[in-house]
Structures are given as structure tokens and as C-alpha cells.
Motif scaffolding. Structure first.
Motif, short mmCIF file in Angstrom:
data_model
loop_
_atom_site.label_atom_id
_atom_site.label_comp_id
_atom_site.label_asym_id
_atom_site.label_seq_id
_atom_site.Cartn_x
_atom_site.Cartn_y
_atom_site.Cartn_z
N SER A 63 -4.08 -6.49 12.43
CA SER A 63 -4.21 -4.75 12.30
C SER A 63 -4.17 -3.99 13.68
O SER A 63 -3.75 -2.85 13.68
CB SER A 63 -5.50 -4.69 11.61
OG SER A 63 -5.43 -5.62 10.30
N ASN B 45 3.12 -8.12 5.17
CA ASN B 45 2.88 -7.30 3.92
C ASN B 45 2.79 -7.96 2.56
O ASN B 45 2.41 -7.34 1.78
CB ASN B 45 3.77 -5.65 3.80
CG ASN B 45 3.32 -4.76 5.13
OD1 ASN B 45 2.26 -4.80 5.47
ND2 ASN B 45 4.39 -4.02 5.27
N CYS C 220 -0.39 -8.24 0.72
CA CYS C 220 -0.79 -7.19 0.30
C CYS C 220 0.13 -7.01 -1.13
O CYS C 220 -0.67 -6.55 -1.94
CB CYS C 220 -0.76 -6.07 1.28
SG CYS C 220 -1.39 -4.50 0.48
N SER D 170 -5.60 0.53 -1.78
CA SER D 170 -5.98 1.49 -0.65
C SER D 170 -7.35 1.47 -0.13
O SER D 170 -7.66 1.67 1.08
CB SER D 170 -5.39 2.90 -1.21
OG SER D 170 -3.89 2.96 -1.68
N THR E 37 -9.32 -0.99 -0.46
CA THR E 37 -9.83 -2.21 0.09
C THR E 37 -9.12 -2.15 1.55
O THR E 37 -10.00 -2.56 2.63
CB THR E 37 -9.24 -3.38 -0.58
OG1 THR E 37 -9.56 -3.56 -1.68
CG2 THR E 37 -9.50 -4.86 0.01
N ALA E 38 -7.93 -1.60 1.72
CA ALA E 38 -7.30 -1.66 3.23
C ALA E 38 -8.20 -0.60 4.19
O ALA E 38 -8.44 -0.90 5.11
CB ALA E 38 -5.70 -1.00 2.77
N ASN F 7 -10.46 -1.76 7.27
CA ASN F 7 -10.02 -1.15 8.68
C ASN F 7 -11.30 -0.66 9.21
O ASN F 7 -11.71 -0.57 10.50
CB ASN F 7 -8.82 -0.12 8.56
CG ASN F 7 -7.63 -0.49 8.31
OD1 ASN F 7 -7.32 -1.83 8.88
ND2 ASN F 7 -6.72 0.06 7.52
#
Length: 205
Positions: free
Chosen positions: A114, A131, A134, A169, A171-172, A176
Motif C-alpha cells: 500500500s 487488485n 479485492c 470502499s 474496508t479499504a 489505509n
């Protein structure tokens, strides 16, 4: 030269992967050379090339090793015996963050992917592979939200596919922010409540 046994060769390969993770994390992927990895692993450059054709292949090996741990997340999403599919989603998200919290190796790998890797030049194709999990997560979520709707657990008027994208979205973004915070900071302590709140918005009253 004495030929290595299969077990010895596998041990060397593992030491190279461990060294690569350390160097990738400390230096960034673009500034890492296989020569540097060899020095940290305590092997020759030839030994690294015997196991891995290039840096991208070594990156893949490091990544795949850590992603195996996340199979525990899929156990909940694929479970047909959990009566309320929304409980399965909540449990899977909580398990993901529990694994990241408890496994320094997995956390380090995700930080590399990341924050310490530029997906350009030889690593441009790598982004597609990175990706894929995901996209797989998205597909599984859509199926689970669909089951929740069919079983009458989903709030009326919600679309399974839209919910799946929203959860990916969420979770991402949360992940981060988690990576950017330090152990013990408020954000990390709030993760369970935030996950439960996210799923609660989807539950039928």
C-alpha cells in the motif's frame, strides 16, 4: 559443490522471502535490489536468482505467503450455515483486522503493497495481481448481501451490488487509515465499533 536437499533449498527460499520483506519495507520496492536482498538473507546473488527470476517474482512470493493467512476471512463469507449472512460479513471484517493486528508479517506485507511500492515499469502488471483479491472480495460480498436479502435480513430498498462496493470502499479506507496510525491510537481501538456500525446500517429493523 554439495547439492542442497529439497528441505535446505526451501529454507533458503524462505530466508530470501523474509529478507525481501525486510528490505522492501525499509527501502521501498523501487530502491531495493536483489543484491541487497541477498546480503540481508546471507546468501549469494546467484542463490536469489536461482529461486526468483526477478524482483517482481520475489514480490509475488512475499505477497502470496502473507495472503494465505487471510483465507480465514473467506471462511465466514463462504459459510452457508451462518443463519444471518450479515453476521458473516461482520465477522469476516473483524477477523481481517484481528489478523492484521496480531500478525506483524502480514501487516508489514500490506504496508509494502500500500505504501512502499510504485506500480510502474516492471511492476505495472503487478498491480493487476495485487487488485485480484479485492475483486474476489467484492464478488463474495455481493453474493452474501444477496443471500441476506433473500433471507429477509437486509434493510428494504438496498441493492446487494451497491452494498458490496460500499463495503469494499469502507474496508479499504479504514484499512489505509489503520496503517497510517500507530498501535494504541484511538482509530485502531475504534475499528470493531466502526465495523459493527457499518453492518448495522444494513440490517432490517
Amino acid at each position: 559443490m554439495v547439492r542442497k536437499t529439497k528441505a535446505e533449498a526451501e529454507q533458503t527460499r524462505q530466508e530470501i522471502i523474509n529478507a525481501a520483506r525486510t528490505v522492501f519495507h525499509e527501502c521501498g520496492v523501487s530502491r531495493t535490489s536483489l543484491e541487497k536482498v541477498a546480503r540481508v538473507a546471507g546468501v549469494t546473488r546467484g542463490a536469489v536468482y536461482w529461486h526468483f527470476a526477478n524482483k517482481a517474482e520475489l514480490f509475488y512470493a512475499m505477497r502470496e505467503e502473507s495472503l494465505k493467512v487471510l483465507d480465514q476471512v473467506d471462511v465466514y463469507l463462504l459459510a452457508e450455515d451462518i443463519p444471518n449472512p450479515l453476521d458473516a460479513i461482520e465477522r469476516s471484517l473483524l477477523t481481517f483486522f484481528e489478523i492484521i493486528e496480531s500478525s506483524p508479517t502480514v501487516q508489514q506485507t500490506f504496508e509494502i503493497m500500500s505504501l512502499r511500492c510504485e506500480y510502474v515499469d516492471e511492476f505495472a502488471p503487478v498491480l493487476l495481481e495485487v487488485n485480484k483479491p479485492c475483486l474476489g472480495f467484492l464478488a463474495k460480498l455481493k453474493d452474501v448481501y444477496t443471500r441476506a436479502a433473500e433471507r429477509g435480513y437486509l434493510r428494504a430498498g438496498l441493492d446487494a451490488e451497491a452494498l458490496a462496493y460500499d463495503t469494499v470502499s469502507f474496508t479499504a479506507g479504514l484499512f489505509n487509515n489503520w496503517l497510517a496510525s500507530a498501535p494504541g491510537e484511538e482509530l485502531r481501538t475504534r475499528v470493531p465499533a466502526m465495523v459493527q456500525g457499518h453492518v448495522a446500517l444494513r440490517r432490517k429493523d
